[in-house]
Write a protein that holds these residues in place. Structure first.
Motif, mmCIF file in Angstrom:
data_model
loop_
_atom_site.group_PDB
_atom_site.id
_atom_site.type_symbol
_atom_site.label_atom_id
_atom_site.label_comp_id
_atom_site.label_asym_id
_atom_site.label_seq_id
_atom_site.Cartn_x
_atom_site.Cartn_y
_atom_site.Cartn_z
ATOM 1 N N SER A 78 -96.910 -77.112 1.497
ATOM 2 C CA SER A 78 -95.543 -76.840 1.874
ATOM 3 C C SER A 78 -95.373 -76.983 3.385
ATOM 4 O O SER A 78 -94.320 -77.367 3.875
ATOM 5 C CB SER A 78 -95.202 -75.439 1.396
ATOM 6 N N GLU A 84 -88.362 -74.624 -1.188
ATOM 7 C CA GLU A 84 -89.029 -73.349 -1.436
ATOM 8 C C GLU A 84 -88.078 -72.208 -1.090
ATOM 9 O O GLU A 84 -87.217 -72.349 -0.228
ATOM 10 C CB GLU A 84 -90.272 -73.267 -0.554
ATOM 11 N N GLY A 112 -90.429 -65.598 -9.105
ATOM 12 C CA GLY A 112 -91.781 -65.044 -9.147
ATOM 13 C C GLY A 112 -91.804 -63.541 -9.282
ATOM 14 O O GLY A 112 -92.210 -62.843 -8.351
ATOM 15 N N TRP A 133 -91.856 -62.986 -5.642
ATOM 16 C CA TRP A 133 -92.679 -63.758 -4.705
ATOM 17 C C TRP A 133 -92.610 -65.215 -5.123
ATOM 18 O O TRP A 133 -93.134 -65.576 -6.170
ATOM 19 C CB TRP A 133 -94.108 -63.226 -4.727
ATOM 20 N N GLY A 134 -91.954 -66.001 -4.298
ATOM 21 C CA GLY A 134 -91.938 -67.435 -4.546
ATOM 22 C C GLY A 134 -90.828 -67.868 -5.481
ATOM 23 O O GLY A 134 -89.924 -67.113 -5.820
ATOM 24 N N SER A 152 -94.299 -70.701 -15.075
ATOM 25 C CA SER A 152 -93.306 -70.396 -14.048
ATOM 26 C C SER A 152 -92.151 -69.666 -14.709
ATOM 27 O O SER A 152 -91.530 -70.187 -15.638
ATOM 28 C CB SER A 152 -92.791 -71.681 -13.413
ATOM 29 N N GLN A 164 -89.415 -66.882 7.087
ATOM 30 C CA GLN A 164 -90.778 -67.353 6.915
ATOM 31 C C GLN A 164 -91.631 -67.102 8.149
ATOM 32 O O GLN A 164 -92.762 -66.641 8.054
ATOM 33 C CB GLN A 164 -90.767 -68.845 6.583
#
Lengths: 434, 307, 338
Positions: free
Chosen positions: A81, A105, A156, A311-312, A350, A397
């Motif tokens: 990423s 993302e 997530g 998460w994610g 997922s 981030q």
């Protein structure tokens, strides 16, 4: 219709250079086929993804191409990423080198939605049903003007993966409901169980790394690094303070394996059972299964976290530069439609970002045989219901990475909480400054 | 900043006697080489063996790692011998990474860059070494100064220009910016200023040769060993170039290094496959080294910068 | 203006056709020659520029514009995602560097890694070259083997070394354990990380420098050694008093090239830790890495450009220092040679 403001000067310079280069190189084209050319009347759609995205592996492209025989799908995948997003950022302002569909993302979705939205199409302009997505997921990709620039692929929801053999050896319960009950609603209880665990003579740490604890805890709050008015508030936020203190507690009491996540060493630590628990979003199950291999089969199980977080997860966006926006939007909508998300979960693990897909039986009733037939469908659905609607900001981030760095220094180099925090604040301030 | 000063050879090496037949003058000196050379004892062999082992070990271990599964690589201690998945992993890496096209592209890109760099560097190096023209020293300084530009930041403006031309994802986007190299010019200049006897050029001039003929008949034969070395250095460098290609190209039309970034595919990154990819990216160069090793090394021997 | 003082020095230009003395009046032969000589003069005057033109054309197109753009961007507030959207900032970005602890930290790291990587690398290369200069069997094998690391990409090399240097599962710690040394955390702490990264650089470049030195050694005239041997000098003395002085220009060349490489060191530290922060406490963040972090993680193109130009200026200063040093050194050893 690019709307980039360009100063005259640089534009002229660029064109001048361009002309010069052309003059220099009149006849040197080692060129290659156009990516957008179709053979016959077929349309080639390109999809740019990062890391282990899995759409292709789940057979979704293949099925779409069978359903639409005028479409050819080509995927470009960049493993990291950290390589993918900067390259995307470099290309966006020029409108060049972009795929029809680009994956985004969740860590970058705020910036894309609010600061780069002019480079992406509004899904409202196309015949796309956005009503089936989980509310928070849709909200993350919608800007103040109501423009929807991304369709959610997965989320997530998090639980805790744990090694039943270690638990048993340390005299802890192994049944997943009992384990969940050990620390229900109480992260401190999770850390305290860890202290108890390392006092037994099991040769393993409790958790992988302090930053992992921070990450799991901070994502259970709505407001983390930014407040709703868009101010940077990480220094005062309750979420950060609580998560930091818990993580420091873990580091100082020596219950971590001090392994930075997603490094080769961390993989090996998983395989060898060097830590008994790790926070586990849905997509982590397959990761553990692959890294721990046959030797780890039947040793892992899955329980609830003290409180659920996210998460994610990712989004699909269609670029303005695409020559086939209509078809690309259609493909993106299809890939993220409830049926496909349900399949994506069954194939890859997922967890769906579509409320409708969550209710599909292949999701709700799913179990995971590597994790001792844990009813992951039910557990993740319960977790997903508790996920807070995060307040995001453009530099989430960076802030998160610097905090992880500070905690890693505390974890591996024994910095005190104050030293680590001071160094973290310095780094963040430096990174955020203009 | 006359960086050329420290490396200007005239100050040390005595001027070579011109070869009487115009051939490479170097040989004249090489004649008496055997004479008093010291002989290697066991200590020498031992030390060299240790360093050879150190040079080769990481590569061998890459191959070993490429022959195992993810789960095996995750175990401790790490594997020391070959496993049974080498072909499987190589095959996997080859297919997921678009390697066929990538290799073809890379050979083309690195080949073109090498030919042009060597050609232009030889011409410019010759001019700087042996011809007299206005602003020569200033221009030479400029050349050396360009070596000091940190390459990473050129990426943004360069990409803007490339995009303006519509070259994104085309091979010329990675070829053209690398067609010349300041290092190459400097390298050839340092070699020629010392290896090319001025008398040879004068003699050719006397015989009525124009500049092009001088280059063809006098400069090139003398420069050949250094050109071989520069070619190798350039080819390897172009082969391994990563930072710019990953921005300028995509995996639809990749070079080897770009293709390798797509390897961590599947549900979980497979270390064995990633190592196999690293091996595939290096192997062609290693094979070339094995085949041409003697020539390449020989070229370096003759052509290295003596001064 | 071109007077032919070809007697004075090497220059070729003008030394060719024009000045052939001692011919009488104008014959057709003469006239042809004069015309030719005119063409020759044009040729000799223009050809140097023609020879260097390709370099400067390409550099102008692909090197100069980025350099100037970067310099311009360094004077602005500008983000990576909108490189054309600049807001004038004057020298702010440069002034900030003066008090930027991360910049100074990166500068220090660049320096220490540079020294750790370059000095042993060149010293080992010199020693190995000396050994390879002996008469021996299999010399070509040794030479090719030592050149193979150079063929390995930074990415592949760093990938392998990062695994070898793993704390719990790396082969190096495993080997240290065999001889009773405790595990070292190669990925945190300044000294250990910088040492680890230096070894990657040393591994990749030692063979290359070895061969350059070896070539230079083979070009040292043998009679120098013979006369030294006649004077009763030991092999070590010969190395010291014959080999080293003869190699000085080559050594300086490798030092210059290595210095430039070390200042721009980027790939190894980036891939070793997998992030541009260069360690949890920036223990091995080099200037190149800091610039990259500023541009590609913080998306601050203006500040990143200022760092790039600071690196550029730094190299020029180093260049000046080298130049001054060698000027002094060569004055010390007397002015032989033209």
């Amino acid at each position: 219709m690019r709307t980039t403001p360009r100063t005259r000067m640089t534009r002229r310079a660029a064109v001048g250079t361009a002309a010069m280069m052309l003059a220099v190189t009149a006849c040197s084209s080692g060129g290659d086929s156009d990516s957008n050319g179709g053979d016959g009347d077929k349309i080639t759609l390109t999809v740019g993804v990062f890391g282990q995205f899995g759409l292709e592996e789940a057979g979704l492209y293949e099925e779409y191409m069978e359903l639409n025989d005028n479409i050819v799908i080509e995927q470009t995948s960049v493993q990291k990423s950290e390589d993918y997003y900067p390259a995307l950022l470099t290309r966006l302002p020029t409108g060049s080198g972009l795929m029809d569909i680009q994956a985004i993302e969740v860590a970058n979705i705020y910036e894309v939605t609010n600061e780069l939205s002019q480079y992406f199409v509004d899904f409202n302009d196309y015949d796309v049903d956005t009503g089936h997505f989980l509310d928070f997921k849709l909200a993350q990709a919608t800007n103040a003007d109501g423009k929807v620039v991304g369709l959610g692929t997965d989320i997530g929801p998090m639980g805790i993966c744990y090694r039943t053999d270690h638990f048993e050896a340390a005299g802890l319960p192994t049944d997943r409901d009992e384990v969940s009950a050990l620390w229900a609603d109480d992260w401190q209880a999770y850390i305290d169980t860890g202290k108890e665990f390392v006092e037994s003579d099991v040769d393993a740490a409790w958790v992988d790394v302090a930053g992992g604890v921070f990450n799991a805890v901070v994502n259970t709050y709505e407001e983390r690094f930014y407040d709703t008015s868009g101010e940077v508030v990480y220094q005062e936020s309750e979420a950060v303070q609580t998560a930091w203190d818990l993580a420091m507690d873990a580091a100082e009491s020596g219950i971590t394996a001090k392994q930075k996540q997603f490094e080769a060493e961390w993989d090996r630590a998983i395989a060898n059972g060097d830590f008994a628990t790790v926070s586990c979003p849905a997509w982590m199950l397959g990761y553990i299964q692959d890294k721990a291999g046959d030797a780890g089969e039947g040793l892992w199980d899955f329980a609830h976290a003290p409180s659920p977080g996210n998460w994610g997860g990712a989004f699909l966006s269609v670029t303005e530069a695409s020559e086939h926006k209509e078809e690309a939007a259609k493909l993106a909508a299809w890939l993220t439609a409830p049926e496909q998300q349900a399949r994506f979960f069954a194939e890859r693990g997922s967890f769906p970002s579509s409320a409708e897909a969550v209710q599909a039986p292949e999701v709700a009733d799913a179990t995971h045989d590597y994790f001792q037939d844990a009813p992951i469908g039910r557990l993740f659905t319960e977790a997903a219901e508790g996920i807070p609607t995060l307040v995001l900001g453009p530099r989430d981030q960076v802030i998160q990475e610097q905090i992880a760095n500070g905690l890693l220094a505390a974890d591996t180099q024994g910095l005190s909480s104050e030293e680590a925090w001071e160094s973290t604040v310095n780094s963040i301030e430096n990174a955020l400054a203009d | 900043m006359t960086l050329s000063a420290p490396v200007t050879p005239e100050t040390t090496t005595p001027v070579l006697p011109p070869g009487d037949d115009g051939g490479p003058p170097r040989r004249v000196k090489r004649g008496g080489k055997a004479g008093k050379q010291l002989r290697a004892g066991w200590l020498t062999y031992t030390i060299l063996a240790i360093f050879t082992f150190g040079s080769l070990f990481p590569l061998v271990w890459t191959a070993i790692a490429a022959s195992h599964s993810n789960a095996r690589l995750a175990q401790s201690p790490p594997p020391f011998s070959f496993g049974d998945r080498l072909w499987h992993n190589l095959d996997q890496a080859w297919n997921t990474a678009n390697m066929g096209k990538a290799l073809f592209n890379t050979v083309f890109v690195a080949g073109t860059i090498t030919v042009s760099t060597v050609l232009f560097a030889t011409l410019a190096g010759f001019a700087f070494a042996k011809l007299r023209f206005r602003a020569k020293n200033l221009l030479l300084l400029l050349v050396i100064g360009t070596m000091m530009v940190p390459p990473q930041l050129s990426v943004v403006p360069l990409f803007m220009a490339i995009a303006e031309l519509g070259w994104t994802n085309h091979l010329q986007a990675v070829i053209l910016p690398m067609m010349v190299s300041a290092f190459g010019v400097f390298f050839m200049r340092q070699y020629l200023v010392q290896a090319l006897p001025t008398e040879l050029i004068e003699a050719a001039r006397m015989d009525g040769a124009n500049s092009l003929r001088v280059v063809w008949h006098v400069v090139l034969p003398v420069a050949r060993p250094a050109m071989a070395v520069l070619a190798m250095l350039t080819f390897v460098m172009a082969w391994n170039e990563f930072f710019w290609p990953i921005i300028a190209l995509t995996q639809q039309n990749p070079t080897v290094q770009v293709a390798l970034t797509g390897l961590g595919r599947g549900y979980v990154p497979d270390q064995g496959v990633i190592m196999a990819g690293a091996l595939l990216g290096t192997l062609p160069l290693l094979i070339a080294f094995a085949i041409f090793g003697k020539q390449i090394v020989g070229g370096i021997m003759q052509g290295a910068l003596k001064g | 203006m071109t007077t032919h003082d070809s007697s004075a020095a090497p220059p070729v230009e003008g030394g060719a056709a024009p000045g052939r003395p001692g011919r009488a009046a104008e014959s057709p032969e003469e006239r042809r020659q004069r015309r030719r000589s005119w063409r020759f003069r044009m040729d000799t005057k223009a050809s140097p520029y023609a020879f260097i033109a390709p370099f400067f054309l390409f550099f102008g197109a692909f090197g100069l514009f980025p350099l100037l753009f970067t310099g311009w961007a360094a004077l602005h507030r500008v983000r990576l995602a909108a490189p054309n959207d600049m807001e004038w900032a004057g020298l702010d970005n440069f002034v900030r560097l003066m008090s930027d602890e991360y910049f100074w930290n990166a500068l220090g790291n660049t320096f220490t890694i540079g020294v750790l990587a370059t000095v042993p690398q060149l010293a080992i290369a010199l020693g190995l070259a000396h050994l390879l200069n002996y008469k021996m069997r299999g010399s070509n094998f040794f030479r090719v083997a030592m050149l193979t690391p150079y063929a390995t990409s930074v990415a592949a090399a760093t990938l392998v070394f990062a695994m070898l240097y793993g704390r719990d599962y790396g082969m190096i710690n495993w080997a240290l354990d065999l001889v009773g040394i405790d595990a070292v955390d190669w990925k945190s702490g300044s000294l250990t990380t910088q040492f680890a990264i230096s070894t990657i650089v040393i591994w990749r470049w030692t063979g290359y420098n070895t061969l350059i030195y070896l070539a230079a050694m083979q070009a040292v005239p043998k009679d120098l050694y013979e006369s030294a041997a006649l004077d009763g000098a030991s092999p070590w003395k010969q190395f010291l008093h014959v080999t080293l002085p003869s190699l000085r220009p080559t050594i300086l060349f490798t030092v210059v090239v290595s210095t430039i490489g070390a200042t721009q060191l980027f790939g190894e530290p980036l891939l070793f830790g997998g992030s541009p922060s260069g360690g949890a406490q920036n223990e091995y963040q080099t200037l190149g890495l800091y610039m990259y972090e500023m541009g590609w993680t913080n998306f601050n193109l203006g500040r990143a450009s200022a760092i790039a130009w600071a690196m550029f200026l730094l190299l020029i200063i180093i260049g000046l220092v080298y130049w001054a040093v060698t000027k002094l050194a060569s004055r010390g050893t007397a002015g032989k040679g033209a």
